[in-house]
Design a protein around this motif. Structure first.
Motif, short mmCIF file in Angstrom:
data_model
loop_
_atom_site.label_atom_id
_atom_site.label_comp_id
_atom_site.label_asym_id
_atom_site.label_seq_id
_atom_site.Cartn_x
_atom_site.Cartn_y
_atom_site.Cartn_z
N LYS A 62 23.69 51.01 113.33
CA LYS A 62 24.28 52.00 112.42
C LYS A 62 25.60 52.54 112.94
CE LYS A 62 20.34 54.29 112.71
NZ LYS A 62 19.18 55.19 112.54
N ILE A 63 25.98 52.14 114.14
CA ILE A 63 27.12 52.77 114.82
C ILE A 63 28.48 52.40 114.23
CG2 ILE A 63 28.23 53.16 117.03
CD1 ILE A 63 25.40 54.41 116.55
N PRO A 64 28.79 51.12 113.99
CA PRO A 64 30.15 50.83 113.51
C PRO A 64 30.50 51.46 112.18
CG PRO A 64 28.77 48.86 113.44
CD PRO A 64 28.01 49.89 114.20
N SER A 65 29.52 51.58 111.29
CA SER A 65 29.81 52.27 110.02
C SER A 65 29.92 53.77 110.24
CB SER A 65 28.74 51.95 108.98
OG SER A 65 27.45 52.24 109.47
N MET A 66 29.12 54.33 111.16
CA MET A 66 29.25 55.75 111.47
C MET A 66 30.61 56.04 112.10
SD MET A 66 27.43 58.17 114.24
CE MET A 66 28.71 57.61 115.33
N LEU A 67 31.09 55.10 112.95
CA LEU A 67 32.40 55.25 113.56
C LEU A 67 33.53 54.95 112.58
CD1 LEU A 67 31.79 53.66 117.08
CD2 LEU A 67 32.21 56.06 116.58
N GLN A 68 33.15 54.54 111.37
CA GLN A 68 34.10 54.34 110.26
C GLN A 68 35.02 53.16 110.51
OE1 GLN A 68 35.76 58.26 109.48
NE2 GLN A 68 33.73 59.17 109.26
N TYR A 69 34.56 52.19 111.31
CA TYR A 69 35.28 50.93 111.40
C TYR A 69 35.16 50.18 110.08
CZ TYR A 69 35.67 51.34 116.52
OH TYR A 69 35.99 51.76 117.79
N TYR A 70 33.98 50.18 109.52
CA TYR A 70 33.79 49.56 108.22
C TYR A 70 32.80 50.37 107.39
CZ TYR A 70 29.32 47.46 109.86
OH TYR A 70 28.05 47.25 110.35
N GLN A 71 32.69 50.00 106.15
CA GLN A 71 31.68 50.55 105.26
C GLN A 71 30.97 49.39 104.58
OE1 GLN A 71 31.55 54.58 104.36
NE2 GLN A 71 31.64 53.80 106.45
N VAL A 72 29.71 49.61 104.24
CA VAL A 72 28.97 48.59 103.51
C VAL A 72 29.43 48.62 102.06
CG1 VAL A 72 26.69 47.87 102.72
CG2 VAL A 72 27.00 48.70 105.06
N GLY A 73 29.84 47.47 101.55
CA GLY A 73 30.44 47.44 100.23
C GLY A 73 29.55 46.98 99.11
N ASP A 74 28.48 46.21 99.40
CA ASP A 74 27.71 45.62 98.30
C ASP A 74 26.47 46.43 97.92
OD1 ASP A 74 25.92 45.10 100.31
OD2 ASP A 74 25.88 42.93 100.04
N GLY A 75 26.33 47.60 98.50
CA GLY A 75 25.22 48.47 98.11
C GLY A 75 23.99 48.37 98.97
N TYR A 76 23.87 47.31 99.80
CA TYR A 76 22.68 47.15 100.62
C TYR A 76 22.64 48.22 101.70
CZ TYR A 76 19.37 45.16 103.95
OH TYR A 76 18.31 44.97 104.80
N LYS A 77 21.70 49.13 101.58
CA LYS A 77 21.51 50.23 102.52
C LYS A 77 22.79 51.06 102.72
CE LYS A 77 17.49 48.48 104.97
NZ LYS A 77 16.81 48.33 106.25
N SER A 78 23.62 51.11 101.70
CA SER A 78 24.87 51.87 101.84
C SER A 78 24.60 53.36 102.02
CB SER A 78 25.78 51.64 100.63
OG SER A 78 25.11 51.89 99.41
#
Length: 558
Positions: A62-78
């Motif tokens: 869960k860390i890279p999305s929390m660090l805002q490097y990326y975001q999940v784009g296709d809705g899976y567990k977004s």
């Protein structure tokens, strides 16, 4: 600088694929061992450590999305990844980390039995790194009583975080002293089994010392409470740390099977969803300083809105690293005011729903959700089985220089000359990503450094500037989370769809399973030692926004 691919071995592959002559060589060990050699476990544990440590920074965590490097784009567990709705047990590495410690303990015990000083020292290092990661993630954790079933300990106690660090700091120094005491410039290890340094004694010592200064910096805010002299430990270690990227503790994927391939490649991913898209905030950080690493990490959109054309056309775009892409330009549609016309388009941080239609304008209903062409996806190397720039990083020279730069900037550990260390850190990162080699026309580092957003002498807050640049340089690494928790830098915006106005600072513990009363009681003791912040509304303290000992009394990060 191009990275050499290191062969990744495992016990299973060794047992199945070694020839008879290989076994003859294995049985003539440096310690005259005719049974299982700790060398076998050395290679396996090295691979496990590198994989686990780096995997925490890649997807699956869960860390890279929390660090805002990326975001999940296709809705899976977004909702979980983008908006940080963390629930107990979700994507928790607890069991995997402790399972690896079983193999580390086996290597230690066998090394002691065989009198193998080198592998015994390495077992202390690997145990320290695993336990350090566990306690940084959760807080108090089982340590002193783990792997003691033979002694009748089924449910080990949760050791206090303070005591854990007092032990593993000394373990790292002990391991360094043990290796220093081995005669000669090489450590006794069978050919091919030291996956990190191929028996280079000097590099092993630098590696351990580099880990030590990382740990000392982590503990800087709490050193007055420790029974170990953290200042002395840092100063001792800093005398012999990494001095170039050739020292990096990194393994690279072979790409020959699922076990030797990156998790995003065809061997391990049945469908290339390209679900992860660069976040707008991180992209803007790169764009604001014209950072050439952007072109290594990201690819341009496949379809771009353009206000200057009347008809669709396709162009061949060559980025500053000489990579070519086909981009279809579309006339900017009427009735839309805020479509992004850049070649690189990030998605906003924090939507709990899908971002698949972001920037698609009138084509929002017709795009394929998983491959939407209107926003930037990660570079192709992240969807290959192996690539020289996608590795399993434990610690690098660039990180070491950032640690020294921070220490100098805040007046810690007697380190001086923050700017030199800071420049070395950024330049090393550029080298590690091949910028000097591949930048078309040559990369002028001094010109890059002189920018208002980069030059340390132009920063109002040098400490913040160092941590922001370290965050950028450590793309897809977990360490920036731990840095942010203890410093408050970078100053992340909380996801706007989140139910909390702040980012998480720990993982939930795994719920005791089986729910034996002894296990539950020890878990409850650890939970009670956590400290609720104002953002914890649940009855339990086992919350992602409760403070562990490392953060208690520091007023960091909130």
């Amino acid at each position: 600088m191009k990275k050499l691919i290191t062969t990744i071995l495992s016990i299973a592959f060794m047992a199945m694929s070694n020839s008879c002559s290989d076994f003859d060589e294995i049985n003539v060990s440096p310690n005259d061992v005719s049974t299982l050699s700790p060398n076998f476990l050395l290679s396996t544990n090295t691979k496990n450590l590198a994989f686990q440590y780096s995997a925490f920074g890649y997807w699956g965590s869960k860390i890279p999305s929390m660090l805002q490097y990326y975001q999940v784009g296709d809705g899976y567990k977004s909702e979980e990844f983008n908006a940080l709705f963390w629930v107990p047990g979700s994507h928790s590495p607890w069991e995997g980390l402790y399972a690896n410690l079983v193999d580390v303990q086996a290597m230690h015990d066998l090394s002691v039995e065989e009198g193998n000083v080198f592998t015994e020292a390495v077992s202390l290092v690997y145990r320290a790194v695993f336990i350090d990661l566990i306690t940084k993630i959760y807080g108090d954790a089982p340590f002193s009583e783990i792997n003691q079933l033979d002694e009748g300990i089924v449910f080990p106690k949760y050791d206090r975080q303070k005591e854990i660090y007092e032990t593993i700091l000394i373990d790292l120094k002990t391991a360094k002293n043990m290796i220093e005491g081995i005669p000669g410039s090489e450590v006794p290890v069978l050919d091919g089994y030291d996956l990190l340094y191929d028996g280079d004694k000097g590099k092993w010592i630098k590696f351990i010392n580099s880990l030590r200064i990382r740990m000392c910096m982590l503990l800087n805010n709490k050193k007055a409470e420790l029974g170990v002299d953290v200042d002395a430990e840092f100063k001792d270690a800093a005398q012999n740390v990494f001095t170039s990227s050739d020292d990096n503790a990194v393994l690279h994927y072979l790409g020959s099977s699922s076990g030797t391939s990156f998790r995003g490649g065809p061997f391990n991913a049945s469908e290339l969803t390209y679900a992860r898209r660069v976040s707008l905030d991180f992209l803007n950080s790169l764009r604001d300083q014209d950072d050439p690493r952007m072109y290594r990490w990201l690819r341009p959109v496949e379809k771009k809105w353009d206000r200057t054309i009347d008809a669709e056309k396709t162009i061949e775009y060559t980025d500053p690293l000489g990579q070519m892409f086909s981009v279809t330009k579309l006339p900017y549609p009427s009735g839309y005011d805020n479509l992004d016309t850049n070649l690189y388009v990030g998605i906003p941080v924090g939507n709990k729903d899908s971002w698949t239609s972001y920037n698609a304008g009138p084509q929002a209903s017709s795009v394929e959700p998983k491959t939407t062409p209107f926003n930037t996806r990660l570079a192709e190397m992240y969807f290959q089985n192996a690539n020289e720039y996608v590795g399993m990083d434990i610690i690098t020279y660039s990180e070491v220089e950032f640690i020294l730069a921070e220490a100098a900037a805040i007046g810690a550990f007697g380190v001086s000359d923050a700017e030199t260390h800071y420049k070395n850190a950024i330049a090393a990162s550029m080298g590690e990503w091949g910028i000097f080699e591949d930048y078309v026309g040559g990369f002028d580092f001094d010109d890059f450094y002189s920018q208002e957003a980069v030059d340390l002498s132009k920063a109002e807050n040098p400490h913040e500037r160092i941590m922001e640049q370290k965050y950028i340089s450590m793309f897809f690494r977990a360490e920036p989370w731990f840095d942010w928790r203890r410093t408050g830098y970078p100053d992340f915006e909380a996801p706007y769809d989140s139910d909390q106005p702040v980012l998480p600072i720990r993982y939930h513990y795994n719920t005791p399973n089986p729910p034996d009363p002894q296990y539950v009681a020890k878990y409850n003791e650890a939970v009670e030692r956590l400290e609720k912040t104002e953002y914890v509304s649940a009855p339990t303290k086992d919350d992602p926004r409760s403070r562990m000992w490392l953060l208690q009394g520091t007023n960091k990060p909130y």
